[in-house]
Design an enzyme around this catalytic site. Structure first.
Site, PDB file in Angstrom:
ATOM      1  N   THR A   1      44.749  36.511  44.987  1.00  0.00           N
ATOM      2  CA  THR A   1      45.105  36.092  46.011  1.00  0.00           C
ATOM      3  C   THR A   1      45.658  35.137  46.351  1.00  0.00           C
ATOM      4  OG1 THR A   1      43.167  37.831  46.414  1.00  0.00           O
ATOM      5  CG2 THR A   1      43.674  36.295  48.016  1.00  0.00           C
TER       6      THR A   1
ATOM      7  N   TYR B   1      48.306  42.804  52.514  1.00  0.00           N
ATOM      8  CA  TYR B   1      48.733  41.232  51.741  1.00  0.00           C
ATOM      9  C   TYR B   1      49.143  42.101  50.057  1.00  0.00           C
ATOM     10  CZ  TYR B   1      44.478  40.014  49.113  1.00  0.00           C
ATOM     11  OH  TYR B   1      43.264  40.339  48.438  1.00  0.00           O
TER      12      TYR B   1
ATOM     13  N   SER C   1      43.944  40.817  39.962  1.00  0.00           N
ATOM     14  CA  SER C   1      43.703  41.183  39.106  1.00  0.00           C
ATOM     15  C   SER C   1      42.843  42.649  38.324  1.00  0.00           C
ATOM     16  CB  SER C   1      41.743  39.768  39.183  1.00  0.00           C
ATOM     17  OG  SER C   1      41.589  40.380  39.672  1.00  0.00           O
TER      18      SER C   1
ATOM     19  N   THR D   1      40.147  37.460  42.451  1.00  0.00           N
ATOM     20  CA  THR D   1      38.411  37.466  42.070  1.00  0.00           C
ATOM     21  C   THR D   1      38.440  38.665  42.077  1.00  0.00           C
ATOM     22  OG1 THR D   1      38.677  38.126  44.665  1.00  0.00           O
ATOM     23  CG2 THR D   1      38.473  35.426  44.069  1.00  0.00           C
ATOM     24  N   ASP D   2      38.779  39.667  41.489  1.00  0.00           N
ATOM     25  CA  ASP D   2      38.227  41.251  41.455  1.00  0.00           C
ATOM     26  C   ASP D   2      37.348  41.283  39.923  1.00  0.00           C
ATOM     27  OD1 ASP D   2      40.542  43.187  43.548  1.00  0.00           O
ATOM     28  OD2 ASP D   2      38.930  42.425  44.325  1.00  0.00           O
TER      29      ASP D   2
ATOM     30  N   LYS E   1      31.254  39.025  42.025  1.00  0.00           N
ATOM     31  CA  LYS E   1      31.893  39.020  43.558  1.00  0.00           C
ATOM     32  C   LYS E   1      31.045  39.628  43.384  1.00  0.00           C
ATOM     33  CE  LYS E   1      35.864  40.263  45.872  1.00  0.00           C
ATOM     34  NZ  LYS E   1      37.494  40.326  45.712  1.00  0.00           N
TER      35      LYS E   1
ATOM     36  N   GLU F   1      11.473  53.128  31.740  1.00  0.00           N
ATOM     37  CA  GLU F   1      11.432  55.038  32.581  1.00  0.00           C
ATOM     38  C   GLU F   1      12.180  55.582  30.680  1.00  0.00           C
ATOM     39  OE1 GLU F   1      11.878  54.312  36.507  1.00  0.00           O
ATOM     40  OE2 GLU F   1      10.854  56.613  36.292  1.00  0.00           O
TER      41      GLU F   1
HETATM   42  N1  DGL Z   1      44.095  41.532  44.137  1.00  0.00           N
HETATM   43  C1  DGL Z   1      42.544  40.769  44.345  1.00  0.00           C
HETATM   44  C2  DGL Z   1      42.564  39.886  42.998  1.00  0.00           C
HETATM   45  O1  DGL Z   1      42.950  39.416  42.667  1.00  0.00           O
HETATM   46  C3  DGL Z   1      42.481  40.005  44.871  1.00  0.00           C
HETATM   47  C4  DGL Z   1      41.338  39.782  45.025  1.00  0.00           C
HETATM   48  C5  DGL Z   1      41.577  38.218  45.097  1.00  0.00           C
HETATM   49  O2  DGL Z   1      41.786  37.356  44.500  1.00  0.00           O
HETATM   50  O3  DGL Z   1      40.494  37.519  45.903  1.00  0.00           O
HETATM   51  O4  DGL Z   1      41.688  40.309  42.328  1.00  0.00           O
END
Ligand code: DGL
Length: 326
Positions: free
Chosen positions: A12, A25, A58, A91-92, A164, A283
Site C-alpha cells: 500500500t 485502491y 503482500s 503490511t498484510d 498487524k 489441556e
Molecule cells: N495489499 C495489502 C498489502 O500489500 C495492503 C496492506 C498495506 O500494504 O497496508 O499488504
C-alpha cells in the site's frame, strides 16, 4: 553521510486509489523512485540508493520472493558500500517476511521494514513519514545489532514481536508480548528496550531452492478432521494450528493430528488469540501426542519458524527447542 539502500517490494505504501478519496485502491502502483521522491528531506538524512525487487500486494508474498529477498539482503549487507537497508513492503504479511529475514539474514547492520496503512494518493498518506523514519533508523548506528526492525506510525518494533492487529488504522502494528523496542521523538529514533536480536541469521538458507510445505489450520467449534486430512494429502511437512484459547481444539482434530505426528508430520499448537503464549502440556498432552508448543509465536510467525526449522530436523524434541529458544 550514511549510505542506505532501499529494496522495494510493493504494498500500500506504493498504492494508488482508483478514484481520489475513494476506498478502493491497488497496491504496488508506484515504483520505489516515486516513493523516495515523496520524501523531500531524505538527502539530509542519508545517501539513498534503491531497487525494485518485485511490486506486489503482500497478500501475494510467497516462498520464491522470500528466498530471493533474503539472498539479496545478504548480498547488500555484505557490501562495504551499504551502511543500512530499508525494505518497503505491504503490511498484510510484513510480520512474516520481516521475521523470515530476521531468521535467515546474517548481519549486524540496520535492516528495517516499512509500509503504510493508507495508499500513497490518500489524504493523510502515512507512507512518506514512515519511509522517512525507516531511512533515519537505518542510518542510526544505535539500530545496529538489534535484529530486523519494523517501523510504522512513529513506533519501532522488533521483527520477532510485531503483528498487524487492525485492518485499517495507521496504528495497526503492535508488539503485544514484549512491547515495541522504541519510538520516534522529533524525527529521531529513541530505543526504550535493550537489543533483542536473539536468533538473527540462525537459519542460513544455504542452497535451499524451496521451503517445506507448512499449512495453518484455524480451530473452531465442531472442528473435524477434514482439513487436516486434506493438508496431509497435499503433502504437508508441518501443520500449525491456530487453536482456541491456550492452543486447544476438538478431540477429533487432536486425534487426527496425533496420527499425523506419528507419521512424522510436525504439529505445532499456536493460538487464534492475539496475545498469550501456548505452553506445553496445558489441556493438551503434547508429550503423549507428539506435538510442539508455539510459545509466544502466533500462527503466521510460527509457520515461518517451522518451515526454516524443518530444513534441518523433523524431530519434535529438536523442533520444540527451536521454539523455546527463538
Ligand atoms: N495489499 C495489502 C498489502 O500489500 C495492503 C496492506 C498495506 O500494504 O497496508 O499488504
Amino acid at each position: 553521510m550514511p549510505r542506505i539502500h532501499v529494496v522495494a517490494t510493493g504494498g500500500t505504501i506504493a498504492g494508488a486509489q482508483a478514484v481520489p478519496g475513494g476506498h478502493g485502491y491497488a497496491a504496488g502502483a508506484f515504483t520505489v523512485d516515486a516513493l523516495l521522491a515523496a520524501v523531500p528531506d531524505l538527502a539530509g538524512i542519508a545517501h539513498v540508493s534503491a531497487e525494485q525487487l518485485v511490486n506486489i500486494g503482500s497478500q501475494d508474498m510467497n516462498d520464491r520472493v522470500w528466498l530471493t529477498l533474503a539472498r539479496r539482503l545478504e548480498q547488500l549487507a555484505a557490501s562495504d558500500d551499504v551502511d543500512g537497508i530499508v525494505v518497503t513492503h505491504g503490511t498484510d504479511t510484513m510480520e512474516e517476511t520481516a521475521w523470515f529475514a530476521h531468521l535467515t539474514v546474517r548481519t549486524t547492520k540496520p535492516l528495517v521494514f516499512v509500509g503504510s496503512m493508507r495508499p500513497a494518493t490518500a489524504l493523510g498518506a502515512d507512507g512518506p513519514a514512515n519511509l522517512r523514519d525507516a531511512v533515519a533508523l537505518a542510518a542510526d548506528p544505535a539500530a545496529s545489532g538489534r535484529g530486523v526492525l519494523v517501523v510504522l506510525n512513529d513506533t519501532i518494533h522488533g521483527a520477532r514481536d510485531a503483528y498487524k492487529l487492525h485492518a485499517s488504522r495507521v496504528d495497526a502494528f503492535r508488539s503485544p508480548e514484549r512491547g515495541p523496542l522504541g519510538r520516534f521523538e522529533g524525527g529521531r529514533p529513541c530505543f526504550t528496550l535493550p537489543p533483542l536480536a536473539a536468533g538473527q541469521g540462525s537459519f542460513p538458507l544455504g542452497d535451499a531452492q524451496a521451503l517445506p510445505l507448512v499449512f495453518i489450520l484455524y480451530a473452531h467449534a465442531s472442528m473435524g478432521r477434514e482439513l487436516i486430512d486434506a493438508a496431509l494429502a497435499a503433502g504437508a511437512a508441518g501443520l500449525v494450528i491456530a487453536g482456541v484459547g491456550n492452543g486447544n481444539m476438538t478431540d477429533p482434530a487432536l486425534d487426527a493430528l496425533q496420527e499425523a505426528a506419528a507419521r512424522g508430520v510436525a504439529v505445532v499448537r499456536s493460538t487464534r488469540l492475539p496475545e498469550g503464549a501456548v505452553l506445553r502440556n496445558g489441556e493438551v498432552d503434547d508429550d503423549a501426542r507428539g506435538f510442539i508448543a508455539a510459545r509466544e509465536f502466533k500462527p503466521g510467525k510460527a509457520r515461518v519458524l517451522l518451515q526454516l526449522a524443518l530444513l534441518s530436523s523433523r524431530d519434535p524434541k529438536a523442533l520444540q527447542e527451536v521454539f523455546d529458544q527463538a
